[in-house]
Design an enzyme around this catalytic site. Sequence first.
Site, short mmCIF file in Angstrom:
data_model
loop_
_atom_site.label_atom_id
_atom_site.label_comp_id
_atom_site.label_asym_id
_atom_site.label_seq_id
_atom_site.Cartn_x
_atom_site.Cartn_y
_atom_site.Cartn_z
N LEU A 28 15.64 45.86 12.63
CA LEU A 28 15.50 44.50 13.17
C LEU A 28 16.52 44.30 14.27
CD1 LEU A 28 15.74 42.17 10.06
CD2 LEU A 28 13.70 42.58 11.45
N HIS A 29 16.06 43.94 15.46
CA HIS A 29 17.05 43.59 16.49
C HIS A 29 16.51 42.65 17.55
CE1 HIS A 29 14.90 46.62 18.78
NE2 HIS A 29 15.50 46.17 19.85
N ARG A 30 15.19 42.37 17.54
CA ARG A 30 14.61 41.50 18.57
C ARG A 30 15.19 40.10 18.48
NH1 ARG A 30 12.66 44.14 22.25
NH2 ARG A 30 11.91 45.94 21.17
#
Length: 372
Positions: free
Chosen positions: A212-214
């Site tokens: 997860l990084h958006r």
Amino acid sequence: MPTDRLRVLVVAGARPNFMKIAPILSALRSAGHEGILVHTGQHYDAAMSDTFFAELGIPHPDYHLGVGTGSHAVQTAKIMEAFEPVLLETRPDWVLVVGDVNSTMAAALVAVKLKEQTGTRICHVEAGLRASDWRMPEEVNRVVTDRLSDLLLTPSEDAAPNLAAEGIPTERVKFVGNVMIDTLFTQLETARKTDTLSRLGLTRRGYVAATLHRPSNVDDVAALENVLKALARVAETTRVVLPLHPRTRKNVEKFGLTPLLASLTVLDPLGYTEMLALTDGAQCVLTDSGGIQEETTALGVPCVTLREQTERPVTITHGTNRMAPWPLTVDGIVQTYHEAIADAATHGPKQPAGWDGRAAERVVQALVEATR
Ligand code: UD1
């Protein structure tokens, strides 16, 4: 313009760039061309940058711009300011940019402004991908970079129609395939020999990997809470391993969501080989990354994408990817995960056209042909 030995300034800045430039630099050098490497420094932690250079045998950058983190405007401006003198000093035949990060667009903008003066042309590798979502910083970077490029090299056959729809002349566009998959094939055997799974007490197909990084998932407290709750729900039945991007870690702490990580196996960011081993061994991957949608397709691992849309639809039409229903909900994510694993028996590795380990050779060939 010289046709025999090309001088190509290759630009990289952020984690997903490194696995794309590795095979291109190697193919340039094998064919006797000069590849000069510029690292903008957009990513700078050892785990986000140096590790990839060491693992993938990427030569030490000829120029390191050291720009680091900042707002989009600050980061883009710093890259432009620092890249300009490098371009003026080196005066290459081509500036080659990859992917869709701020470094990609910033370098292309500098090059186009100096084109009259330097004669340098711009090549974009991974051209033509579109999510049709202007809220995504990468979409802006993709569209702008493509508009500025002289040679647009596409990774999959769905990209060319996007460029045609924007009025980009077809003679500038060439399908070469996916350079990131070149690196995947080169590194897969090494990855399978690592002790990544045993070190973490994992068994092949016995765990879910998540990334997860958006900003759309991690910069908003409700969105991040939602996704972490879904991962915690999956973790009630299957172990969930989550290597944490620095942006995500900072926000989990800032939003007070650390308790939601309690049932997950949380790791620091992994290097390329370990991440490949983790992806390859997973029962399923839940991700908002673009590259991982492609890697899971190449590996035949089911993937659930945690976004509103994907700029890589080939991973759905020809691969193992599916979208969780939007807007994301805990139930929607968990249900899509169950559908993905129920379907897994029908999956094998899927190789869309041009995902054959030889894309970088075709990049070099396209540069040579376009130089004539
Ligand atoms: C960037 C790219 C994104 C890509 C992602 C992969 C843009 C617009 N975004 O997003 O497309 O998918 O890289 O990782 O170019 N940070 C560190 N150490 C680092 C790098 C970043 O701690 O080495 C922290 C910074 O403090 C910053 C945050 O992570 O606050 C975000 O970094 P940034 O480079 O701005 O964007 P990414 O989210 O990494």
